[in-house]
Scaffold this motif. Sequence first.
Motif, short mmCIF file in Angstrom:
data_model
loop_
_atom_site.label_atom_id
_atom_site.label_comp_id
_atom_site.label_asym_id
_atom_site.label_seq_id
_atom_site.Cartn_x
_atom_site.Cartn_y
_atom_site.Cartn_z
N ARG A 43 -38.86 -7.70 -25.76
CA ARG A 43 -39.44 -6.37 -25.75
C ARG A 43 -38.54 -5.41 -26.52
O ARG A 43 -37.32 -5.41 -26.34
N LEU A 88 -47.57 -4.70 -18.42
CA LEU A 88 -46.15 -4.89 -18.14
C LEU A 88 -45.67 -3.69 -17.33
O LEU A 88 -45.51 -2.59 -17.86
N GLU A 153 -43.39 0.64 -28.34
CA GLU A 153 -42.83 -0.59 -27.80
C GLU A 153 -43.61 -1.75 -28.39
O GLU A 153 -44.83 -1.71 -28.50
N TYR A 155 -44.09 -5.87 -27.77
CA TYR A 155 -43.83 -6.98 -26.85
C TYR A 155 -44.24 -8.29 -27.51
O TYR A 155 -45.32 -8.40 -28.09
#
Length: 338
Positions: A43, A88, A153, A155
């Motif tokens: 991540r 998540l 972000e 992932y």
Amino acid sequence: MFILNIQTHAYVSCSNNSNSQLYPGNIGNHISFNIISSSNTFRYQHGSDLVSDALISCQLDAANYKNRTSNFYPFISSNISNTDPKTLGLKIFSKISNTSSVFLNQHAWIYFFYKDPLSTGLGRWIGTADAPLYISTSSSKVPSQGILLYDFEIYLDEIPTQKIENVTVKLGKLTTYVSDNSTSKLYEAFPQIILNMTPNLAKTCNVSNANVQLPTILTSKLNNIGDQAELRDFSIVVNCTSDLKNTALSFSLNDNFLPTNTTDVISNDNSESNVGIRMYDALSNQPIKMTQVLPFGTLDSVSSAITKNFYARYYKHNSLPTVAGTVNSQVTLTISYQ
């Protein structure tokens, strides 16, 4: 973790309309998102902003329009899908798809916030909605002409095994509708990020297993010390990562049933038979001593795989009577390189 060129944002007034505050001033519509290592985490985060290209530049007559309304469509003309989200914690990540990278299409999700660049309030996260996402309406001296994307972000559900270079990820379509009394126009822009991933990969090799079956023989064939019987050929295949091309490989054998063994006879777990196994290098026709480091071969510039040939034989290693029974020997072959 990241190498980012941080942008300096500024309001720009057009010379033909001093009340038009463009945000920002024609800076382009993408930022490079570089991951320089991906060996320890799946991540990646950064707090830098990505501001889309100004929809209304000083060169366009729309800079003089009074009323502006912006909408953001994250799943239209983009590389983001809402069909396979991943949750998540408290965040819902959207699937990256249809990029030039097969790996990212299969293993990458993205999360970010967006808002009006001139807004001081909190933005909205990308979510999974199909409908256009309303940003704001601005007028007079505070026209919003773009979108601020932030708190990205990425992932990954797998660590990449190869470099990912300059992969464009389109984040959606931004529209601005401008009007002034009797006339109106619609402008579009397509904000995007560019992903570069350079995994910190360990150079590794996979070694094939070999289960060698020697035929059943009479004990009379192995009466004396040094007697050998039967011969069975076999091969070991080593597949290495591509960065080991043109590398010389070495190998060694370790006796699984007798780890302290340094002779050229592999022990038999049925020690009462007084028979062992010898393993030979087919190229040199010499028996291989346990723990001895020997050349396996050199990977060439094209292939990352190499095959070496061996053969095995029964071997009478002491003067005690040969006893009928099973012969079961095991070795571990270890590959090394420098």
